[in-house]
Design a protein around this motif. Structure first.
Motif, PDB file in Angstrom:
ATOM      1  N   PRO A   1      19.131  -6.770  21.514  1.00 55.84           N
ATOM      2  CA  PRO A   1      20.246  -7.318  20.727  1.00 55.84           C
ATOM      3  C   PRO A   1      20.200  -6.771  19.305  1.00 55.84           C
ATOM      4  O   PRO A   1      19.127  -6.482  18.769  1.00 55.84           O
ATOM      5  N   LEU A   2      21.368  -6.656  18.686  1.00 54.52           N
ATOM      6  CA  LEU A   2      21.498  -6.081  17.347  1.00 54.52           C
ATOM      7  C   LEU A   2      21.921  -7.111  16.312  1.00 54.52           C
ATOM      8  O   LEU A   2      22.831  -7.907  16.554  1.00 54.52           O
ATOM      9  N   VAL A   3      21.275  -7.071  15.148  1.00 59.52           N
ATOM     10  CA  VAL A   3      21.802  -7.708  13.949  1.00 59.52           C
ATOM     11  C   VAL A   3      21.816  -6.620  12.876  1.00 59.52           C
ATOM     12  O   VAL A   3      21.128  -5.607  12.995  1.00 59.52           O
ATOM     13  N   ALA A   4      22.623  -6.807  11.843  1.00 57.39           N
ATOM     14  CA  ALA A   4      22.744  -5.779  10.807  1.00 57.39           C
ATOM     15  C   ALA A   4      22.864  -6.448   9.447  1.00 57.39           C
ATOM     16  O   ALA A   4      23.097  -7.650   9.338  1.00 57.39           O
ATOM     17  N   GLY A   5      22.727  -5.645   8.406  1.00 58.42           N
ATOM     18  CA  GLY A   5      22.832  -6.173   7.044  1.00 58.42           C
ATOM     19  C   GLY A   5      21.968  -5.366   6.111  1.00 58.42           C
ATOM     20  O   GLY A   5      21.801  -4.162   6.299  1.00 58.42           O
ATOM     21  N   GLY A   6      21.405  -6.026   5.106  1.00 52.98           N
ATOM     22  CA  GLY A   6      20.543  -5.294   4.200  1.00 52.98           C
ATOM     23  C   GLY A   6      20.411  -5.935   2.845  1.00 52.98           C
ATOM     24  O   GLY A   6      20.866  -7.060   2.601  1.00 52.98           O
ATOM     25  N   LYS A   7      19.789  -5.176   1.960  1.00 52.41           N
ATOM     26  CA  LYS A   7      19.530  -5.622   0.593  1.00 52.41           C
ATOM     27  C   LYS A   7      20.735  -5.321  -0.284  1.00 52.41           C
ATOM     28  O   LYS A   7      21.182  -4.182  -0.368  1.00 52.41           O
ATOM     29  N   SER A   8      21.282  -6.348  -0.926  1.00 50.41           N
ATOM     30  CA  SER A   8      22.310  -6.198  -1.951  1.00 50.41           C
ATOM     31  C   SER A   8      23.474  -5.317  -1.494  1.00 50.41           C
ATOM     32  O   SER A   8      24.193  -5.662  -0.560  1.00 50.41           O
ATOM     33  N   PHE A   9      23.652  -4.150  -2.130  1.00 52.04           N
ATOM     34  CA  PHE A   9      24.724  -3.215  -1.800  1.00 52.04           C
ATOM     35  C   PHE A   9      24.774  -2.918  -0.302  1.00 52.04           C
ATOM     36  O   PHE A   9      25.851  -2.882   0.308  1.00 52.04           O
ATOM     37  N   GLY A  10      23.607  -2.708   0.307  1.00 50.13           N
ATOM     38  CA  GLY A  10      23.558  -2.402   1.727  1.00 50.13           C
ATOM     39  C   GLY A  10      24.106  -3.515   2.590  1.00 50.13           C
ATOM     40  O   GLY A  10      24.797  -3.268   3.591  1.00 50.13           O
ATOM     41  N   GLY A  11      23.816  -4.757   2.217  1.00 45.39           N
ATOM     42  CA  GLY A  11      24.360  -5.889   2.953  1.00 45.39           C
ATOM     43  C   GLY A  11      25.868  -5.990   2.803  1.00 45.39           C
ATOM     44  O   GLY A  11      26.590  -6.239   3.767  1.00 45.39           O
ATOM     45  N   ARG A  12      26.353  -5.786   1.565  1.00 47.46           N
ATOM     46  CA  ARG A  12      27.794  -5.886   1.319  1.00 47.46           C
ATOM     47  C   ARG A  12      28.558  -4.770   2.029  1.00 47.46           C
ATOM     48  O   ARG A  12      29.654  -4.992   2.542  1.00 47.46           O
ATOM     49  N   MET A  13      27.990  -3.577   2.086  1.00 43.29           N
ATOM     50  CA  MET A  13      28.643  -2.493   2.803  1.00 43.29           C
ATOM     51  C   MET A  13      28.641  -2.742   4.310  1.00 43.29           C
ATOM     52  O   MET A  13      29.567  -2.343   5.017  1.00 43.29           O
ATOM     53  N   THR A  14      27.615  -3.434   4.800  1.00 45.57           N
ATOM     54  CA  THR A  14      27.586  -3.795   6.216  1.00 45.57           C
ATOM     55  C   THR A  14      28.679  -4.801   6.538  1.00 45.57           C
ATOM     56  O   THR A  14      29.393  -4.666   7.543  1.00 45.57           O
ATOM     57  N   SER A  15      28.837  -5.808   5.687  1.00 41.98           N
ATOM     58  CA  SER A  15      29.893  -6.791   5.941  1.00 41.98           C
ATOM     59  C   SER A  15      31.274  -6.167   5.754  1.00 41.98           C
ATOM     60  O   SER A  15      32.229  -6.538   6.449  1.00 41.98           O
ATOM     61  N   THR A  16      31.402  -5.198   4.841  1.00 44.90           N
ATOM     62  CA  THR A  16      32.663  -4.484   4.670  1.00 44.90           C
ATOM     63  C   THR A  16      33.034  -3.750   5.956  1.00 44.90           C
ATOM     64  O   THR A  16      34.178  -3.802   6.425  1.00 44.90           O
ATOM     65  N   ALA A  17      32.051  -3.071   6.546  1.00 47.72           N
ATOM     66  CA  ALA A  17      32.291  -2.364   7.807  1.00 47.72           C
ATOM     67  C   ALA A  17      32.661  -3.339   8.921  1.00 47.72           C
ATOM     68  O   ALA A  17      33.599  -3.100   9.698  1.00 47.72           O
ATOM     69  N   GLN A  18      31.945  -4.462   8.986  1.00 51.05           N
ATOM     70  CA  GLN A  18      32.215  -5.460  10.025  1.00 51.05           C
ATOM     71  C   GLN A  18      33.600  -6.071   9.861  1.00 51.05           C
ATOM     72  O   GLN A  18      34.293  -6.349  10.858  1.00 51.05           O
ATOM     73  N   ALA A  19      34.032  -6.281   8.623  1.00 54.60           N
ATOM     74  CA  ALA A  19      35.350  -6.865   8.370  1.00 54.60           C
ATOM     75  C   ALA A  19      36.468  -5.911   8.758  1.00 54.60           C
ATOM     76  O   ALA A  19      37.536  -6.339   9.216  1.00 54.60           O
ATOM     77  N   GLU A  20      36.229  -4.617   8.594  1.00 59.68           N
ATOM     78  CA  GLU A  20      37.249  -3.622   8.926  1.00 59.68           C
ATOM     79  C   GLU A  20      37.421  -3.497  10.435  1.00 59.68           C
ATOM     80  O   GLU A  20      38.538  -3.421  10.935  1.00 59.68           O
ATOM     81  N   GLU A  21      36.309  -3.461  11.133  1.00 64.03           N
ATOM     82  CA  GLU A  21      36.309  -3.356  12.595  1.00 64.03           C
ATOM     83  C   GLU A  21      34.940  -3.781  13.090  1.00 64.03           C
ATOM     84  O   GLU A  21      33.930  -3.246  12.620  1.00 64.03           O
TER      85      GLU A  21
END
Length: 219
Positions: free
Chosen positions: A95-115
């Motif tokens: 199973p996969l989870v994604a995210g990260g530290k600061s900028f990396g986490g926000r860019m992950t949620s940006t990608a998830q929000a887009e698609e």
């Protein structure tokens, strides 16, 4: 046994840390000012591996070029998406989870929000950068309303990038799919002062335990 390997994630470098008994994999992006080999990310990846959580860390293109200027959200989000696909290829069946530290986490949620990121069950933020220091605002969180997977926010109460009084209502608006775990006295790097009565190593243990418990509930 924990296996470590340098890998390619599209056009950038990556690091896979996988315990023999891995039960899931966390696609872990770095912050704006430091790459995937930052000691914080090294430490949390090792501690997570000891708890059965594999990690795939990777560079954003600007960091690979040794540039100080972060990539545009479009480029960063595309890199996140590539990393998620590569994680699924490297660890089939986990199973996969994604995210990260600061900028990396926000860019992950940006990608998830887009698609929706393929196969991703949830997002884990290590210090979500809600606003620049000294400029409290919650506009950076607007896209989170379009994220339909569970989210875990790990946040220090002294984080100058996220006023707790602004972050709490943001998380509340997201409803049951969002969980806020506050690290008392922690700053944006999760460092705590001596008066806190615990060490940075203790805090790292708190973070790892929170991630382990939360992922255990959603996966």
């Amino acid at each position: 046994m924990i296996a470590s390997a340098e890998v390619r994630v599209g056009d950038v470098s990556g690091l896979l840390l996988r315990p023999e008994d891995a039960r899931l994999i966390y696609v872990l992006a770095h912050g704006a000012g430091a790459g995937m080999r930052h000691p914080f990310l090294e430490s949390i990846s090792q501690r997570l591996a000891e708890r059965g959580i594999a990690t795939l860390r990777y560079q954003f293109p600007y960091m690979e070029r040794r540039s100080r200027r972060p990539d545009t959200p479009a480029v960063a989000a595309a890199t996140v998406r590539t990393a998620v696909v590569e994680a699924a290829r490297l660890a089939p069946g986990l199973p996969l989870v994604a995210g990260g530290k600061s900028f990396g986490g926000r860019m992950t949620s940006t990608a998830q929000a887009e698609e929706p990121l393929p196969g991703v069950r949830g997002l884990v933020f290590l210090g979500f950068p809600l606003h620049p220091p000294g400029r409290p605002d919650d506009k950076r969180a607007e896209h989170l309303a379009r994220v339909q997977v569970p989210m875990l926010f790990l946040q220090g109460t002294r984080d100058e990038f996220a006023d707790t009084e602004l972050l709490r209502p943001v998380v509340k608006r997201l409803g049951e799919r969002a969980t806020l775990n506050l690290v008392v006295d922690g700053d944006h790097s999760f460092h705590v002062p001596k008066r806190a009565g615990r060490t940075d190593a203790d805090v790292m243990g708190e973070l790892v335990q929170a991630i382990t418990d939360w992922t255990g509930r959603i996966v």
